[in-house]
Design a protein around this motif. Sequence first.
Motif, PDB file in Angstrom:
ATOM      1  N   GLY A  40       0.810  -1.330   0.076  1.00  0.00           N
ATOM      2  CA  GLY A  40       0.060   0.110   0.123  1.00  0.00           C
ATOM      3  C   GLY A  40       0.818   1.299   0.062  1.00  0.00           C
ATOM      4  N   ARG A  41       2.230   1.132  -0.279  1.00  0.00           N
ATOM      5  CA  ARG A  41       2.839   2.258  -0.273  1.00  0.00           C
ATOM      6  C   ARG A  41       3.947   2.305  -1.580  1.00  0.00           C
ATOM      7  N   TRP A  42       4.550   3.634  -1.707  1.00  0.00           N
ATOM      8  CA  TRP A  42       5.468   3.780  -3.001  1.00  0.00           C
ATOM      9  C   TRP A  42       6.668   3.775  -2.272  1.00  0.00           C
ATOM     10  N   THR A  43       7.652   3.206  -2.922  1.00  0.00           N
ATOM     11  CA  THR A  43       9.095   3.113  -2.569  1.00  0.00           C
ATOM     12  C   THR A  43       9.884   3.626  -3.705  1.00  0.00           C
ATOM     13  N   TYR A  44      10.840   4.291  -3.420  1.00  0.00           N
ATOM     14  CA  TYR A  44      11.644   4.855  -4.582  1.00  0.00           C
ATOM     15  C   TYR A  44      12.506   3.660  -5.183  1.00  0.00           C
ATOM     16  N   ALA A  45      12.289   3.818  -6.640  1.00  0.00           N
ATOM     17  CA  ALA A  45      12.734   2.636  -7.354  1.00  0.00           C
ATOM     18  C   ALA A  45      14.520   2.543  -7.306  1.00  0.00           C
ATOM     19  N   THR A  46      15.142   1.519  -7.186  1.00  0.00           N
ATOM     20  CA  THR A  46      16.312   1.106  -7.076  1.00  0.00           C
ATOM     21  C   THR A  46      17.102   0.955  -8.498  1.00  0.00           C
ATOM     22  N   GLN A  47      16.257   1.037  -9.681  1.00  0.00           N
ATOM     23  CA  GLN A  47      16.823   1.046 -10.985  1.00  0.00           C
ATOM     24  C   GLN A  47      15.993   1.816 -11.845  1.00  0.00           C
ATOM     25  N   GLY A  48      16.872   2.217 -12.764  1.00  0.00           N
ATOM     26  CA  GLY A  48      16.095   3.178 -13.733  1.00  0.00           C
ATOM     27  C   GLY A  48      15.027   2.554 -14.566  1.00  0.00           C
ATOM     28  N   GLN A  60       3.570   0.641 -11.077  1.00  0.00           N
ATOM     29  CA  GLN A  60       4.874   1.527 -11.062  1.00  0.00           C
ATOM     30  C   GLN A  60       4.501   3.122 -11.187  1.00  0.00           C
ATOM     31  N   GLY A  61       4.994   4.007 -10.588  1.00  0.00           N
ATOM     32  CA  GLY A  61       4.709   5.554 -10.982  1.00  0.00           C
ATOM     33  C   GLY A  61       5.761   6.316 -11.212  1.00  0.00           C
ATOM     34  N   PHE A  62       5.348   7.491 -11.809  1.00  0.00           N
ATOM     35  CA  PHE A  62       6.453   8.425 -12.138  1.00  0.00           C
ATOM     36  C   PHE A  62       5.856   9.802 -11.564  1.00  0.00           C
ATOM     37  N   ARG A  63       6.634  10.680 -11.020  1.00  0.00           N
ATOM     38  CA  ARG A  63       6.157  11.907 -10.393  1.00  0.00           C
ATOM     39  C   ARG A  63       7.374  13.066 -11.031  1.00  0.00           C
ATOM     40  N   GLN A  75       6.106  11.747  -3.952  1.00  0.00           N
ATOM     41  CA  GLN A  75       5.617  10.504  -4.734  1.00  0.00           C
ATOM     42  C   GLN A  75       4.533  10.921  -5.484  1.00  0.00           C
ATOM     43  N   PRO A  76       4.042   9.923  -6.413  1.00  0.00           N
ATOM     44  CA  PRO A  76       2.876  10.041  -7.076  1.00  0.00           C
ATOM     45  C   PRO A  76       1.673  10.147  -6.273  1.00  0.00           C
ATOM     46  N   ARG A  77       0.761  10.838  -6.420  1.00  0.00           N
ATOM     47  CA  ARG A  77      -0.446  11.273  -5.619  1.00  0.00           C
ATOM     48  C   ARG A  77      -1.718  10.243  -6.098  1.00  0.00           C
ATOM     49  N   GLY A  78      -2.580  10.006  -5.300  1.00  0.00           N
ATOM     50  CA  GLY A  78      -3.824   9.291  -5.664  1.00  0.00           C
ATOM     51  C   GLY A  78      -3.743   7.903  -5.464  1.00  0.00           C
ATOM     52  N   THR A  79      -4.949   7.088  -5.786  1.00  0.00           N
ATOM     53  CA  THR A  79      -4.705   5.805  -5.579  1.00  0.00           C
ATOM     54  C   THR A  79      -4.031   5.033  -6.718  1.00  0.00           C
ATOM     55  N   ALA A  80      -3.657   3.736  -6.264  1.00  0.00           N
ATOM     56  CA  ALA A  80      -2.703   3.236  -7.298  1.00  0.00           C
ATOM     57  C   ALA A  80      -3.066   1.643  -7.266  1.00  0.00           C
ATOM     58  N   ASP A  81      -4.250   1.154  -7.708  1.00  0.00           N
ATOM     59  CA  ASP A  81      -4.617  -0.277  -7.497  1.00  0.00           C
ATOM     60  C   ASP A  81      -4.683  -1.020  -8.743  1.00  0.00           C
ATOM     61  N   PHE A  82      -3.737  -2.050  -9.013  1.00  0.00           N
ATOM     62  CA  PHE A  82      -3.739  -2.763 -10.071  1.00  0.00           C
ATOM     63  C   PHE A  82      -5.027  -3.199 -10.454  1.00  0.00           C
ATOM     64  N   GLY A  83      -5.950  -3.713  -9.895  1.00  0.00           N
ATOM     65  CA  GLY A  83      -7.358  -4.275 -10.253  1.00  0.00           C
ATOM     66  C   GLY A  83      -7.970  -3.010 -10.823  1.00  0.00           C
ATOM     67  N   THR A  84      -7.875  -1.870 -10.306  1.00  0.00           N
ATOM     68  CA  THR A  84      -8.673  -0.745 -10.919  1.00  0.00           C
ATOM     69  C   THR A  84      -7.982  -0.229 -12.239  1.00  0.00           C
ATOM     70  N   ILE A  85      -6.750   0.008 -12.233  1.00  0.00           N
ATOM     71  CA  ILE A  85      -5.978   0.281 -13.554  1.00  0.00           C
ATOM     72  C   ILE A  85      -6.157  -0.462 -14.728  1.00  0.00           C
ATOM     73  N   GLU A 177      22.387   8.256  -7.303  1.00  0.00           N
ATOM     74  CA  GLU A 177      23.397   8.168  -8.252  1.00  0.00           C
ATOM     75  C   GLU A 177      22.531   7.730  -9.451  1.00  0.00           C
ATOM     76  N   GLU A 178      21.600   6.857  -9.404  1.00  0.00           N
ATOM     77  CA  GLU A 178      20.849   6.140 -10.235  1.00  0.00           C
ATOM     78  C   GLU A 178      19.935   7.138 -10.798  1.00  0.00           C
ATOM     79  N   GLN A 179      19.181   8.048  -9.861  1.00  0.00           N
ATOM     80  CA  GLN A 179      18.221   8.990 -10.253  1.00  0.00           C
ATOM     81  C   GLN A 179      18.773  10.474 -10.644  1.00  0.00           C
ATOM     82  N   ASN A 180      20.263  10.594 -10.519  1.00  0.00           N
ATOM     83  CA  ASN A 180      20.784  11.936 -10.643  1.00  0.00           C
ATOM     84  C   ASN A 180      20.718  12.577 -11.946  1.00  0.00           C
TER      85      ASN A 180
END
Length: 223
Positions: A40-48, A60-63, A75-85, A177-180
């Motif tokens: 139920g939460r966003w985590t900063y991606a460890t890969q590009g 997955q999200g982009f902000r 973080q991306p806002r709003g709901t992010a449910d796979f079943g809905t999307i 570094e990976e997001q810099n």
Amino acid sequence: MTRRPAVTLFATVLFLLVGAMGQAQAAGYRYWSFWDRDGGRWTYATQGPSTARPSDGDVQGFRFAVSEDSGDAAQPRGTADFGTICAHSPARDGSKRVALVIDFGTRTDAPSGESPPTRRTACAVVSPDATTAEALASAAKPLRYDTGALLCAIAGYPRTGCGEQVATGRTPGAPSEEQNPTRAKDKDSAGGGPSVGLFAGVAAVAVLGAAAAWQARRRRDGS
């Protein structure tokens, strides 16, 4: 004879110098951050996005925002449910479904003269070995990249710019570094001149020297 005035003067000037250094160096970066949905939460991606390979059912999200580092990134806002999307995209052999949340950010973070589009979601149906970048390209064209493969624009937003430095009003940390977006470039030395830190260091040494000379002169006058 007391030396308190000299000590007080030095402490005051040094305090002002340190404060000025922090303000002068305060900056963030305007860029697209990349996120994974973990429960139920966003985590900063460890890969590009060009190397990450999501599985069927991933979200997955982009902000787009001005951020100082991964800990500060919005973080991306709003709901992010796979079943809905992906409700209207049933599973199929030979493909996978990736739910995407694309948050174009706020007017505060928008480049001058641009307005952020409305947040959107998309269900990308791609090949099983597709990367996040390929899933994004299938759902939110046009994408724009810089020469270093940094993602600069999604669905054409923003029209210009890519990871530019922006004043934020507080002392920053460096993006991971990976997001810099600057690819570890030294912004202070980008123009070939000395950094703010160097000038402040020289000023601090000058203050120390002036305080020492002033104290020595007062000792001579009082002897």
